[in-house]
Scaffold this motif. Sequence first.
Motif, mmCIF file in Angstrom:
data_model
loop_
_atom_site.group_PDB
_atom_site.id
_atom_site.type_symbol
_atom_site.label_atom_id
_atom_site.label_comp_id
_atom_site.label_asym_id
_atom_site.label_seq_id
_atom_site.Cartn_x
_atom_site.Cartn_y
_atom_site.Cartn_z
ATOM 1 N N MET A 1 0.837 -1.176 0.000
ATOM 2 C CA MET A 1 0.000 0.000 0.000
ATOM 3 C C MET A 1 0.880 1.236 0.000
ATOM 4 S SD MET A 1 -2.978 0.784 2.676
ATOM 5 C CE MET A 1 -3.646 2.369 2.886
ATOM 6 N N ASN A 2 0.572 2.181 -0.863
ATOM 7 C CA ASN A 2 1.317 3.431 -0.958
ATOM 8 C C ASN A 2 0.781 4.395 0.080
ATOM 9 O OD1 ASN A 2 2.574 5.787 -1.630
ATOM 10 N ND2 ASN A 2 1.996 5.751 -3.777
ATOM 11 N N THR A 3 1.537 4.632 1.160
ATOM 12 C CA THR A 3 1.051 5.481 2.239
ATOM 13 C C THR A 3 1.124 6.958 1.896
ATOM 14 O OG1 THR A 3 3.224 5.434 3.284
ATOM 15 C CG2 THR A 3 1.589 3.797 4.029
ATOM 16 N N ALA A 4 1.818 7.342 0.820
ATOM 17 C CA ALA A 4 1.901 8.744 0.429
ATOM 18 C C ALA A 4 0.588 9.218 -0.190
ATOM 19 C CB ALA A 4 3.053 8.945 -0.553
ATOM 20 N N GLU A 5 -0.212 8.318 -0.700
ATOM 21 C CA GLU A 5 -1.476 8.677 -1.316
ATOM 22 C C GLU A 5 -2.576 8.685 -0.255
ATOM 23 O OE1 GLU A 5 -4.382 7.011 -4.837
ATOM 24 O OE2 GLU A 5 -2.302 6.388 -4.749
ATOM 25 N N PRO A 6 -3.327 9.783 -0.150
ATOM 26 C CA PRO A 6 -4.387 9.833 0.870
ATOM 27 C C PRO A 6 -5.509 8.858 0.554
ATOM 28 C CG PRO A 6 -4.502 11.758 -0.553
ATOM 29 C CD PRO A 6 -3.262 10.998 -0.944
ATOM 30 N N LEU A 7 -6.124 8.352 1.596
ATOM 31 C CA LEU A 7 -7.255 7.444 1.415
ATOM 32 C C LEU A 7 -8.499 8.243 1.042
ATOM 33 C CD1 LEU A 7 -6.776 5.084 4.492
ATOM 34 C CD2 LEU A 7 -6.310 4.589 2.099
ATOM 35 N N PRO A 8 -9.398 7.648 0.276
ATOM 36 C CA PRO A 8 -10.657 8.336 -0.033
ATOM 37 C C PRO A 8 -11.511 8.454 1.225
ATOM 38 C CG PRO A 8 -10.653 6.127 -0.975
ATOM 39 C CD PRO A 8 -9.301 6.351 -0.370
ATOM 40 N N ALA A 9 -12.519 9.293 1.163
ATOM 41 C CA ALA A 9 -13.431 9.472 2.289
ATOM 42 C C ALA A 9 -14.109 8.145 2.622
ATOM 43 C CB ALA A 9 -14.478 10.525 1.941
ATOM 44 N N THR A 10 -14.558 7.999 3.859
ATOM 45 C CA THR A 10 -15.265 6.801 4.274
ATOM 46 C C THR A 10 -16.460 6.567 3.357
ATOM 47 O OG1 THR A 10 -14.607 7.152 6.558
ATOM 48 C CG2 THR A 10 -16.502 5.721 6.198
ATOM 49 N N GLY A 11 -16.606 5.335 2.898
ATOM 50 C CA GLY A 11 -17.705 4.986 2.011
ATOM 51 C C GLY A 11 -17.418 5.223 0.544
ATOM 52 N N HIS A 12 -16.219 5.700 0.227
ATOM 53 C CA HIS A 12 -15.837 5.950 -1.159
ATOM 54 C C HIS A 12 -14.676 5.041 -1.548
ATOM 55 C CE1 HIS A 12 -18.159 9.506 -0.268
ATOM 56 N NE2 HIS A 12 -18.240 9.734 -1.559
ATOM 57 N N ALA A 13 -14.556 4.779 -2.835
ATOM 58 C CA ALA A 13 -13.454 3.963 -3.343
ATOM 59 C C ALA A 13 -12.874 4.621 -4.586
ATOM 60 C CB ALA A 13 -13.947 2.563 -3.690
ATOM 61 N N GLU A 14 -11.558 4.669 -4.658
ATOM 62 C CA GLU A 14 -10.862 5.154 -5.849
ATOM 63 C C GLU A 14 -10.618 3.950 -6.748
ATOM 64 O OE1 GLU A 14 -9.852 8.241 -6.786
ATOM 65 O OE2 GLU A 14 -10.808 9.095 -5.011
ATOM 66 N N VAL A 15 -11.045 4.039 -8.000
ATOM 67 C CA VAL A 15 -10.902 2.939 -8.943
ATOM 68 C C VAL A 15 -10.017 3.400 -10.089
ATOM 69 C CG1 VAL A 15 -12.127 1.399 -10.526
ATOM 70 C CG2 VAL A 15 -13.176 2.047 -8.350
ATOM 71 N N ARG A 16 -9.063 2.559 -10.462
ATOM 72 C CA ARG A 16 -8.188 2.832 -11.595
ATOM 73 C C ARG A 16 -8.365 1.712 -12.607
ATOM 74 N NH1 ARG A 16 -6.604 5.297 -7.367
ATOM 75 N NH2 ARG A 16 -5.192 7.047 -7.306
ATOM 76 N N ILE A 17 -8.661 2.099 -13.829
ATOM 77 C CA ILE A 17 -8.861 1.134 -14.915
ATOM 78 C C ILE A 17 -7.752 1.361 -15.922
ATOM 79 C CG2 ILE A 17 -10.424 0.398 -16.751
ATOM 80 C CD1 ILE A 17 -12.674 1.781 -15.000
ATOM 81 N N VAL A 18 -7.042 0.312 -16.284
ATOM 82 C CA VAL A 18 -6.002 0.397 -17.301
ATOM 83 C C VAL A 18 -6.444 -0.493 -18.451
ATOM 84 C CG1 VAL A 18 -3.572 0.021 -17.830
ATOM 85 C CG2 VAL A 18 -4.239 0.794 -15.550
ATOM 86 N N ALA A 19 -6.503 0.091 -19.644
ATOM 87 C CA ALA A 19 -6.978 -0.646 -20.807
ATOM 88 C C ALA A 19 -6.160 -0.274 -22.033
ATOM 89 C CB ALA A 19 -8.454 -0.356 -21.057
#
Length: 87
Positions: A1-19
């Motif tokens: 886990m990259n601790t330099a990146e802030p976590l999203p707010a509670t109940g939210h998720a950051e999604v990354r799609i690579v295509a």
Amino acid sequence: MNTAEPLPATGHAEVRIVAASPETARRVAEILRRCFDAAEQRSYPAGVEGGTRLHLTLDTTRPAEPARSWLSTSTSTADDPSHADEA
């Protein structure tokens, strides 16, 4: 886990799609937006010819079908390790 990146707010998720193509990434994002409220997507080059990396934020506190029924029956897998290539 990259601790330099802030976590999203509670109940939210950051999604990354690579295509391989922007259209493929957009199609996956559209499916996710049908299941959850989502912020506007951001897209970036993926570093390979024609590749796309798309980021969006999902609000998991406001699921729509089919996510609502799936979430009510799913169990947490917090004890499962991440994939080896995840940061």
